[in-house]
Design a protein around this motif. Structure first.
Motif, short mmCIF file in Angstrom:
data_model
loop_
_atom_site.label_atom_id
_atom_site.label_comp_id
_atom_site.label_asym_id
_atom_site.label_seq_id
_atom_site.Cartn_x
_atom_site.Cartn_y
_atom_site.Cartn_z
N MET A 195 0.84 -1.17 0.00
CA MET A 195 0.00 0.00 0.00
C MET A 195 0.89 1.24 0.00
O MET A 195 1.86 1.31 0.75
N LYS A 196 0.56 2.19 -0.83
CA LYS A 196 1.31 3.44 -0.89
C LYS A 196 0.33 4.60 -0.95
O LYS A 196 -0.67 4.54 -1.67
N PHE A 197 0.59 5.64 -0.17
CA PHE A 197 -0.21 6.85 -0.21
C PHE A 197 0.62 8.01 0.27
O PHE A 197 1.70 7.82 0.83
N THR A 198 0.14 9.20 0.05
CA THR A 198 0.81 10.40 0.54
C THR A 198 -0.19 11.24 1.33
O THR A 198 -1.40 11.17 1.10
N ARG A 199 0.33 12.00 2.25
CA ARG A 199 -0.47 12.93 3.04
C ARG A 199 0.25 14.27 3.01
O ARG A 199 1.46 14.33 2.84
N LYS A 200 -0.49 15.34 3.22
CA LYS A 200 0.11 16.67 3.12
C LYS A 200 -0.34 17.54 4.28
O LYS A 200 -1.48 17.48 4.72
N ALA A 201 0.60 18.34 4.75
CA ALA A 201 0.32 19.36 5.76
C ALA A 201 1.14 20.60 5.38
O ALA A 201 2.17 20.49 4.72
N ASN A 202 0.66 21.74 5.79
CA ASN A 202 1.33 23.00 5.48
C ASN A 202 1.59 23.79 6.76
O ASN A 202 0.81 23.71 7.71
#
Length: 138
Positions: A1-8
């Protein structure tokens, strides 16, 4: 399983007098304030260390739940706190304090599975610091 998450993060001003906000893609954090005062004193807002602690506690609890399931157990409750110690510009220690309610498990099994969860939790593997685990099975 591969995914990305983002925060700023956005910061305005100097290190000591400036202010910033952090936002996550899910908007659970939405322009949440942070500052020198919320990090190094007791000001209003969040700070990187408590965010790391929250991420670590959440990741560990979920990892432990999966490992318990693989061993035939289902937790009633897993309460995890992560105490992050910052010293001289580094995070030098994280203590995971686990309170668990798991029907029909022996304490030795619980400690063994929890220790494995601490070792393989993705956030544990990410961090370059000492991680201690304290357990209490009730």
């Amino acid at each position: 399983m591969k995914f990305t998450r983002k925060a700023n993060a956005q910061w305005k001003g100097s290190g000591k007098e400036g202010k910033g906000t952090v936002t996550t893609a899910s908007n659970v954090l939405n322009k949440t304030p942070y500052s020198f005062h919320s990090r190094f004193e007791n000001g209003t807002g969040t700070n990187p260390e408590e965010l790391v602690g929250a991420a670590h506690a959440g990741c560990f609890a979920m990892q432990l739940s999966f490992l318990l399931n693989e061993s035939g157990f289902t937790a009633t409750t897993l309460d995890v706190s992560a105490t992050v110690t910052f010293e001289d510009g580094s995070i030098v220690l994280i203590v995971l304090n686990l309170e668990g309610r798991v029907p029909d498990i022996r304490e030795e099994q619980f400690i063994q599975i929890a220790t494995k969860a601490k070792e393989i939790c993705p956030i544990s593997k990410l961090l370059n610091t000492t991680i201690e685990l304290k357990t209490n099975l009730s």
